[in-house]
Design an enzyme around this catalytic site. Structure first.
Site, PDB file in Angstrom:
ATOM      1  N   ASP A 196      29.254  38.703  39.312  1.00  0.00           N
ATOM      2  CA  ASP A 196      27.821  38.773  38.705  1.00  0.00           C
ATOM      3  C   ASP A 196      27.615  38.752  37.348  1.00  0.00           C
ATOM      4  O   ASP A 196      28.581  38.536  36.456  1.00  0.00           O
ATOM      5  CB  ASP A 196      27.610  40.325  39.315  1.00  0.00           C
ATOM      6  CG  ASP A 196      28.321  41.336  38.892  1.00  0.00           C
ATOM      7  OD1 ASP A 196      29.456  41.194  38.438  1.00  0.00           O
ATOM      8  OD2 ASP A 196      27.688  42.569  38.489  1.00  0.00           O
ATOM      9  N   ASP A 225      31.017  35.574  30.355  1.00  0.00           N
ATOM     10  CA  ASP A 225      31.127  36.962  30.843  1.00  0.00           C
ATOM     11  C   ASP A 225      30.654  36.671  32.393  1.00  0.00           C
ATOM     12  O   ASP A 225      29.955  37.171  32.699  1.00  0.00           O
ATOM     13  CB  ASP A 225      30.494  37.958  30.055  1.00  0.00           C
ATOM     14  CG  ASP A 225      30.832  39.375  30.649  1.00  0.00           C
ATOM     15  OD1 ASP A 225      31.635  39.431  31.728  1.00  0.00           O
ATOM     16  OD2 ASP A 225      29.728  40.559  30.281  1.00  0.00           O
ATOM     17  N   GLU A 228      37.888  39.952  31.238  1.00  0.00           N
ATOM     18  CA  GLU A 228      36.743  40.162  30.523  1.00  0.00           C
ATOM     19  C   GLU A 228      37.040  39.326  28.989  1.00  0.00           C
ATOM     20  O   GLU A 228      38.387  39.218  28.592  1.00  0.00           O
ATOM     21  CB  GLU A 228      36.738  41.697  30.239  1.00  0.00           C
ATOM     22  CG  GLU A 228      36.143  42.410  31.492  1.00  0.00           C
ATOM     23  CD  GLU A 228      34.861  42.233  31.766  1.00  0.00           C
ATOM     24  OE1 GLU A 228      33.998  41.733  30.971  1.00  0.00           O
ATOM     25  OE2 GLU A 228      34.418  42.449  32.965  1.00  0.00           O
ATOM     26  N   HIS A 288      26.096  38.656  27.222  1.00  0.00           N
ATOM     27  CA  HIS A 288      24.693  39.557  27.636  1.00  0.00           C
ATOM     28  C   HIS A 288      23.705  38.856  26.608  1.00  0.00           C
ATOM     29  O   HIS A 288      22.441  39.512  26.765  1.00  0.00           O
ATOM     30  CB  HIS A 288      25.039  40.949  27.360  1.00  0.00           C
ATOM     31  CG  HIS A 288      25.914  41.410  28.274  1.00  0.00           C
ATOM     32  ND1 HIS A 288      25.600  42.959  28.875  1.00  0.00           N
ATOM     33  CD2 HIS A 288      26.964  41.136  29.264  1.00  0.00           C
ATOM     34  CE1 HIS A 288      26.864  43.108  29.706  1.00  0.00           C
ATOM     35  NE2 HIS A 288      27.433  42.094  29.719  1.00  0.00           N
ATOM     36  N   GLU A 292      30.082  44.424  38.828  1.00  0.00           N
ATOM     37  CA  GLU A 292      30.810  45.266  37.594  1.00  0.00           C
ATOM     38  C   GLU A 292      29.758  45.463  36.653  1.00  0.00           C
ATOM     39  O   GLU A 292      29.671  46.109  35.918  1.00  0.00           O
ATOM     40  CB  GLU A 292      31.771  44.041  36.858  1.00  0.00           C
ATOM     41  CG  GLU A 292      32.927  44.462  36.057  1.00  0.00           C
ATOM     42  CD  GLU A 292      32.185  44.581  34.446  1.00  0.00           C
ATOM     43  OE1 GLU A 292      32.650  45.374  33.735  1.00  0.00           O
ATOM     44  OE2 GLU A 292      31.299  44.169  34.299  1.00  0.00           O
ATOM     45  N   GLU A 293      28.469  44.391  36.507  1.00  0.00           N
ATOM     46  CA  GLU A 293      27.580  44.842  35.452  1.00  0.00           C
ATOM     47  C   GLU A 293      26.581  45.728  36.059  1.00  0.00           C
ATOM     48  O   GLU A 293      25.549  46.134  35.407  1.00  0.00           O
ATOM     49  CB  GLU A 293      26.831  43.302  35.216  1.00  0.00           C
ATOM     50  CG  GLU A 293      27.803  42.109  34.731  1.00  0.00           C
ATOM     51  CD  GLU A 293      28.355  42.401  33.409  1.00  0.00           C
ATOM     52  OE1 GLU A 293      28.113  43.567  32.905  1.00  0.00           O
ATOM     53  OE2 GLU A 293      28.876  41.575  32.788  1.00  0.00           O
ATOM     54  N   HIS A 322      34.626  39.616  37.793  1.00  0.00           N
ATOM     55  CA  HIS A 322      33.316  39.731  38.600  1.00  0.00           C
ATOM     56  C   HIS A 322      32.638  38.346  38.601  1.00  0.00           C
ATOM     57  O   HIS A 322      32.784  37.651  37.604  1.00  0.00           O
ATOM     58  CB  HIS A 322      32.507  40.739  37.804  1.00  0.00           C
ATOM     59  CG  HIS A 322      32.243  40.839  36.393  1.00  0.00           C
ATOM     60  ND1 HIS A 322      31.044  40.079  36.124  1.00  0.00           N
ATOM     61  CD2 HIS A 322      33.057  41.131  35.361  1.00  0.00           C
ATOM     62  CE1 HIS A 322      31.126  40.035  34.714  1.00  0.00           C
ATOM     63  NE2 HIS A 322      31.942  40.655  34.452  1.00  0.00           N
TER      64      HIS A 322
HETATM   65 ZN   LIG Z   1      32.008  41.362  32.127  1.00  0.00          ZN
END
Ligand SMILES: [Zn+2]
Length: 375
Positions: free
Chosen positions: A68, A99, A162, A348, A133-134, A66
């Protein structure tokens, strides 16, 4: 600076907070088109997805990822601006570094190198890249998979990029994920005055023994790859706020993270039987966010383990821990699915980062997998 780091920086510079893509996929598509990939953007509602494939034969190897990222969070807590990729002491900082823009860069470069050495490789290589995805994961991987299934385009092997690693890149390969299902329970009683309980029916008192039994139940013992299934109450509410009122309703929300020893149907049936046994007047609705999946053997897992060992001497642990991933949409098609990516310690968080060397090693690992499967 290596090709991998240069591309990772270009991707991080694009502030693609979910579900935005901000041109990341175009950048990747341009690189892939140059080495013979057929580019197929798939836009569903607010979500941009990329399907890019090189070759028309099977078996089809796919890299899923992903573009995003989650929001930056408080800017004053970042030592460097989140969307200005910065290298300090061999560490690359920026939102998405781990990520998972780092993985995207590693795989694009790995494929470029592989194709240069093996222009006539067997099978096909594909990228399945989404920008949701997020977020709510409605218009991303799941819609692309629906499209592929409708035209019978089958993925045989899939690496999800991931960040799977714990301390050193490659120390963990995720070879499955637990399932996740949420129950929203409403228990009905009769509202009344606390001084006249015979005229009311307290739903908290009625539900408490059932909830205690749910919390104490052993759902399964897990197995070699999965921990035991867990039940957790996440939210509970009842009452008017006044101390002299028996509430009329109780609302409870709970979630199961479940192993391959159970299906979501087993869970639904067992919970409903338990609530019936306690003679509750209730309403229960379920939301299934993912079935568990497991890739315990196969050419992909063998190739990944061998490639990791060859690159940094690690014997990776095979784990199914952590939250769900987009692998849950791909595995049900019959594909072998694993997750291999960088260290996840800062994902994150503010000051998200990844070691420069780790991304270069990751590119070598990805290339090693391609060599073993398609050379
Ligand atoms: Zn991810």
């Amino acid at each position: 600076m290596s090709d991998v780091i240069a591309l990772a920086k270009e991707l991080i510079r694009r502030p693609s907070v979910t579900p935005l893509d901000e041109g990341c996929q175009t950048l990747m598509a341009e690189r892939l088109a140059r080495i013979g990939f057929v580019i197929e953007p798939m836009v569903f509602e607010d979500t941009t997805n990329l399907w890019a494939r090189r070759g028309s034969e099977g078996p089809l190897f796919c890299f899923a990822g992903h573009t995003d990222v989650v929001p930056a969070g408080p800017l004053d807590k970042w030592h460097t601006p989140p969307f200005e990729p910065t290298i300090k002491d061999g560490v690359l900082y920026g939102r998405g570094a781990a990520d998972m823009k780092g993985s995207l860069a590693s795989m694009v470069v790995a494929v470029e190198r592989f194709v240069a050495e093996h222009p006539d490789h067997t099978g096909s290589i594909a990228f399945l890249i989404t920008s949701d995805e997020e977020g709510p994961f409605i218009n991303g991987t799941t819609r692309v998979i629906d499209t592929l299934e409708a035209r019978n385009e089958k993925i045989r092997w899939c690496i999800v990029g991931e960040p799977s690693s714990t301390a050193v890149v490659g120390d963990v390969v995720k070879n499955g994920r637990r399932g996740s299902i949420t129950g929203d329970l409403l228990v009905r009683g009769v509202q009344g005055h606390v001084a006249y309980p015979h005229l009311a029916d307290n739903p908290i008192h009625k539900a408490a023994p059932a909830l205690a039994e749910l919390a104490a139940t052993e759902w399964d013992e897990g197995n070699a790859y999965f921990p035991p299934t867990s039940f957790q109450i996440a939210n509970i509410s009842a009452g008017t706020g006044a101390s002299n009122v028996i509430p009329g309703e109780l609302q409870v929300q709970f979630n199961f993270r479940f192993s391959t020893e159970l299906t979501d149907m087993d869970i639904r049936e067992r919970v409903e039987a338990l609530l019936d046994k306690h003679r509750l007047d209730y309403q229960l609705s379920w939301t299934l966010s993912g079935q568990p999946f497991l890739t315990d053997t196969g050419a992909l897992l063998d190739a990944a383990v061998a490639a990791i060992e060859a690159v940094n001497g690690q014997q990776p642990a095979l784990l199914t821990t952590g939250g769900t991933s987009d692998g849950r949409f791909i595995a049900p098609t019959g594909a072998e699915v694993i997750e291999l990516g960088p260290v996840n310690a800062t994902i994150h968080k503010v000051n998200e980062c990844v070691k420069e060397d780790d991304l270069d090693l990751l590119a070598d690992m990805y290339q090693g997998v391609l060599e073993r499967l398609l050379a």
